[in-house]
Scaffold this motif. Structure first.
Motif, PDB file in Angstrom:
ATOM      1  N   PHE A 130      -8.277   8.315  -5.616  1.00 25.36           N
ATOM      2  CA  PHE A 130      -7.309   8.854  -4.653  1.00 25.36           C
ATOM      3  C   PHE A 130      -7.103   7.847  -3.533  1.00 25.36           C
ATOM      4  CE2 PHE A 130     -11.502   9.883  -3.150  1.00 25.36           C
ATOM      5  CZ  PHE A 130     -11.447   9.819  -1.763  1.00 25.36           C
ATOM      6  N   THR A 131      -5.924   7.831  -2.957  1.00 25.72           N
ATOM      7  CA  THR A 131      -5.611   6.952  -1.833  1.00 25.72           C
ATOM      8  C   THR A 131      -5.899   7.697  -0.534  1.00 25.72           C
ATOM      9  OG1 THR A 131      -3.880   5.823  -3.096  1.00 25.72           O
ATOM     10  CG2 THR A 131      -3.797   5.615  -0.693  1.00 25.72           C
ATOM     11  N   TYR A 132      -6.695   7.081   0.321  1.00 26.43           N
ATOM     12  CA  TYR A 132      -7.059   7.747   1.572  1.00 26.43           C
ATOM     13  C   TYR A 132      -6.466   7.076   2.811  1.00 26.43           C
ATOM     14  CZ  TYR A 132     -10.603   4.025   1.948  1.00 26.43           C
ATOM     15  OH  TYR A 132     -11.241   2.811   2.034  1.00 26.43           O
ATOM     16  N   ALA A 133      -5.999   5.809   2.685  1.00 33.39           N
ATOM     17  CA  ALA A 133      -5.441   5.103   3.846  1.00 33.39           C
ATOM     18  C   ALA A 133      -4.650   3.892   3.374  1.00 33.39           C
ATOM     19  CB  ALA A 133      -6.554   4.649   4.792  1.00 33.39           C
ATOM     20  N   ILE A 134      -3.749   3.435   4.236  1.00 29.18           N
ATOM     21  CA  ILE A 134      -3.015   2.199   4.012  1.00 29.18           C
ATOM     22  C   ILE A 134      -3.388   1.243   5.140  1.00 29.18           C
ATOM     23  CG2 ILE A 134      -0.772   1.116   3.682  1.00 29.18           C
ATOM     24  CD1 ILE A 134      -1.381   3.241   1.595  1.00 29.18           C
ATOM     25  N   GLY A 135      -4.061   0.149   4.778  1.00 31.25           N
ATOM     26  CA  GLY A 135      -4.515  -0.799   5.787  1.00 31.25           C
ATOM     27  C   GLY A 135      -3.379  -1.622   6.370  1.00 31.25           C
ATOM     28  N   GLN A 136      -3.588  -2.104   7.593  1.00 29.50           N
ATOM     29  CA  GLN A 136      -2.595  -2.937   8.260  1.00 29.50           C
ATOM     30  C   GLN A 136      -3.287  -4.198   8.789  1.00 29.50           C
ATOM     31  OE1 GLN A 136       0.600  -0.495  10.369  1.00 29.50           O
ATOM     32  NE2 GLN A 136      -1.115   0.916  10.508  1.00 29.50           N
ATOM     33  N   LEU A 137      -2.608  -5.316   8.648  1.00 32.90           N
ATOM     34  CA  LEU A 137      -3.168  -6.618   8.998  1.00 32.90           C
ATOM     35  C   LEU A 137      -2.737  -7.023  10.410  1.00 32.90           C
ATOM     36  CD1 LEU A 137      -4.745  -9.048   7.700  1.00 32.90           C
ATOM     37  CD2 LEU A 137      -2.504  -9.992   7.107  1.00 32.90           C
ATOM     38  N   GLY A 138      -3.679  -7.606  11.158  1.00 37.21           N
ATOM     39  CA  GLY A 138      -3.378  -8.098  12.491  1.00 37.21           C
ATOM     40  C   GLY A 138      -3.808  -9.543  12.655  1.00 37.21           C
ATOM     41  N   LEU A 139      -3.142 -10.260  13.549  1.00 36.62           N
ATOM     42  CA  LEU A 139      -3.518 -11.636  13.891  1.00 36.62           C
ATOM     43  C   LEU A 139      -4.002 -11.607  15.339  1.00 36.62           C
ATOM     44  CD1 LEU A 139      -3.491 -14.640  12.912  1.00 36.62           C
ATOM     45  CD2 LEU A 139      -1.286 -14.850  14.090  1.00 36.62           C
TER      46      LEU A 139
ATOM     47  N   ASN B 142      -9.660  -2.416  13.327  1.00 37.61           N
ATOM     48  CA  ASN B 142     -10.713  -2.990  14.167  1.00 37.61           C
ATOM     49  C   ASN B 142     -10.201  -3.253  15.571  1.00 37.61           C
ATOM     50  OD1 ASN B 142     -11.981  -4.968  11.411  1.00 37.61           O
ATOM     51  ND2 ASN B 142     -12.612  -2.947  12.061  1.00 37.61           N
ATOM     52  N   LEU B 143      -8.949  -3.685  15.676  1.00 36.68           N
ATOM     53  CA  LEU B 143      -8.333  -3.927  16.979  1.00 36.68           C
ATOM     54  C   LEU B 143      -8.156  -2.624  17.760  1.00 36.68           C
ATOM     55  CD1 LEU B 143      -5.679  -6.435  15.643  1.00 36.68           C
ATOM     56  CD2 LEU B 143      -7.428  -7.016  17.340  1.00 36.68           C
ATOM     57  N   VAL B 144      -7.740  -1.581  17.063  1.00 42.20           N
ATOM     58  CA  VAL B 144      -7.586  -0.272  17.699  1.00 42.20           C
ATOM     59  C   VAL B 144      -8.924   0.212  18.217  1.00 42.20           C
ATOM     60  CG1 VAL B 144      -7.025   2.154  17.280  1.00 42.20           C
ATOM     61  CG2 VAL B 144      -5.552   0.367  16.347  1.00 42.20           C
ATOM     62  N   GLU B 145      -9.945   0.085  17.385  1.00 43.13           N
ATOM     63  CA  GLU B 145     -11.285   0.547  17.746  1.00 43.13           C
ATOM     64  C   GLU B 145     -11.827  -0.190  18.975  1.00 43.13           C
ATOM     65  OE1 GLU B 145     -15.643   1.286  15.597  1.00 43.13           O
ATOM     66  OE2 GLU B 145     -13.975   0.406  14.481  1.00 43.13           O
TER      67      GLU B 145
ATOM     68  N   GLN C  98      -7.873  11.499  11.943  1.00 42.35           N
ATOM     69  CA  GLN C  98      -8.731  10.439  12.461  1.00 42.35           C
ATOM     70  C   GLN C  98      -8.400   9.090  11.825  1.00 42.35           C
ATOM     71  OE1 GLN C  98     -12.640  12.683  12.055  1.00 42.35           O
ATOM     72  NE2 GLN C  98     -13.043  11.531  13.916  1.00 42.35           N
ATOM     73  N   ILE C  99      -8.012   9.110  10.553  1.00 40.28           N
ATOM     74  CA  ILE C  99      -7.638   7.874   9.881  1.00 40.28           C
ATOM     75  C   ILE C  99      -6.405   7.262  10.546  1.00 40.28           C
ATOM     76  CG2 ILE C  99      -6.743   6.932   7.704  1.00 40.28           C
ATOM     77  CD1 ILE C  99      -8.597   8.932   6.259  1.00 40.28           C
ATOM     78  N   LYS C 100      -5.426   8.092  10.841  1.00 37.21           N
ATOM     79  CA  LYS C 100      -4.209   7.611  11.509  1.00 37.21           C
ATOM     80  C   LYS C 100      -4.527   7.090  12.907  1.00 37.21           C
ATOM     81  CE  LYS C 100       0.491   8.912  12.764  1.00 37.21           C
ATOM     82  NZ  LYS C 100       1.534  10.004  12.748  1.00 37.21           N
TER      83      LYS C 100
ATOM     84  N   LEU D 109      -0.803   6.359   6.745  1.00 38.38           N
ATOM     85  CA  LEU D 109      -1.283   7.390   5.828  1.00 38.38           C
ATOM     86  C   LEU D 109      -0.531   7.306   4.504  1.00 38.38           C
ATOM     87  CD1 LEU D 109      -1.559  10.460   8.241  1.00 38.38           C
ATOM     88  CD2 LEU D 109      -3.332   8.811   7.590  1.00 38.38           C
ATOM     89  N   PRO D 110      -1.200   7.666   3.403  1.00 42.67           N
ATOM     90  CA  PRO D 110      -0.511   7.685   2.111  1.00 42.67           C
ATOM     91  C   PRO D 110       0.587   8.742   2.111  1.00 42.67           C
ATOM     92  CG  PRO D 110      -2.680   8.712   1.950  1.00 42.67           C
ATOM     93  CD  PRO D 110      -2.605   8.087   3.297  1.00 42.67           C
ATOM     94  N   HIS D 111       1.630   8.481   1.345  1.00 41.10           N
ATOM     95  CA  HIS D 111       2.745   9.438   1.280  1.00 41.10           C
ATOM     96  C   HIS D 111       2.269  10.700   0.594  1.00 41.10           C
ATOM     97  CE1 HIS D 111       5.446   6.464   2.831  1.00 41.10           C
ATOM     98  NE2 HIS D 111       5.178   5.623   1.833  1.00 41.10           N
TER      99      HIS D 111
END
Length: 242
Positions: free
Chosen positions: A98-107, A184-187, A232-234, A240-242
């Motif tokens: 199952f898909t639980y999250a969609i990761g996002q990349l940061g620089l 990680n940046l958000v955290e 919490q994931i968002k 979030l997965p569709h």
């Protein structure tokens, strides 16, 4: 008769508590490094609501694959990609992907103004990146460079074994610039020092879970990740997965 009735009620309550204690269980979770902090926070709420606890082991997705393949006794695998849990499922190591999250990349450029595409193009110094052979965020970073037609040889690449170590490279100053997980940046409250790499610069970082060992507690955690845990994931910086 009242004292006897009190004893009977007390005995029933004690039995119920004992039954609840027996039903509560520990879920051994193998989690990709980028999701470690998020699953820890989710776990606290999950435990408070269900009584089930989590034993969390974190590493790069490829490293966890090797451990699971060699019989590591995990109950649930939370990967940072699709192909790794898919491969384990094909090998008969688990089910119920199952898909639980969609990761996002940061620089990220610690302490400086937020970098952007121009920064990446002109940069000649150290650049931290997760190992693209084992870490999906590293694969996404290399895809970003390829999308922008930037030769990675223009940098002095510092390759982390996982996205957590890549974060440390930038955080400690060993690398002045690095590709990290947006979560990680958000955290860390560092989004103001980073560029959110456009999602169309790299293949989607679809993070999937795989049940390795079935049980009541595992099923409860999967349901939680698909339901109450999504908020919490968002909040943690994932789509979030569709």
């Amino acid at each position: 008769m009242k004292p006897l009735l009190s004893v009977v009620i007390a005995g029933v309550c004690a039995s119920a508590l004992q039954a609840g204690a027996v039903q509560a269980d520990e879920v051994k979770v193998a989690v990709a490094a980028n999701f470690k902090g998020t699953i820890e926070r989710i776990g606290k709420e999950f435990t408070a609501k269900t009584g089930h606890t989590l034993a969390i082991s974190s590493a790069a997705t490829g490293v966890l694959y090797t451990q699971i393949s060699h019989g590591a006794p995990f109950d649930l695998f939370l990967s940072a990609d699709v192909k790794t849990p898919q491969k384990l499922e094909q090998e008969g190591k688990g089910s119920e992907r199952f898909t639980y999250a969609i990761g996002q990349l940061g620089l990220w450029q610690k302490g400086g103004p937020a970098p952007d595409e121009a920064t990446l193009r002109s940069w000649k110094g150290n650049l931290a990146i997760a190992n693209p052979k084992t870490a999906p965020y590293g694969t996404a970073a290399m895809a970003t460079l390829d999308h922008l037609k930037i030769d990675p040889k223009q940098y002095r690449l510092l390759t982390g074994t996982n996205i957590g170590q890549t974060w440390q490279f930038v955080d400690t100053g060993n690398a002045e610039l690095g590709f990290v997980a947006w979560a990680n940046l958000v955290e860390a409250g560092k989004t103001g020092e980073a560029w959110a790499v456009p999602a169309d610069f790299y293949p989607p970082i679809e993070q999937q879970g795989l049940v390795l060992k079935k049980g009541v507690a595992v099923e409860a955690l999967v349901a939680w990740l698909k339901g109450p845990g999504q908020a919490q994931i968002k909040a943690a910086g994932y789509a979030l997965p569709h």
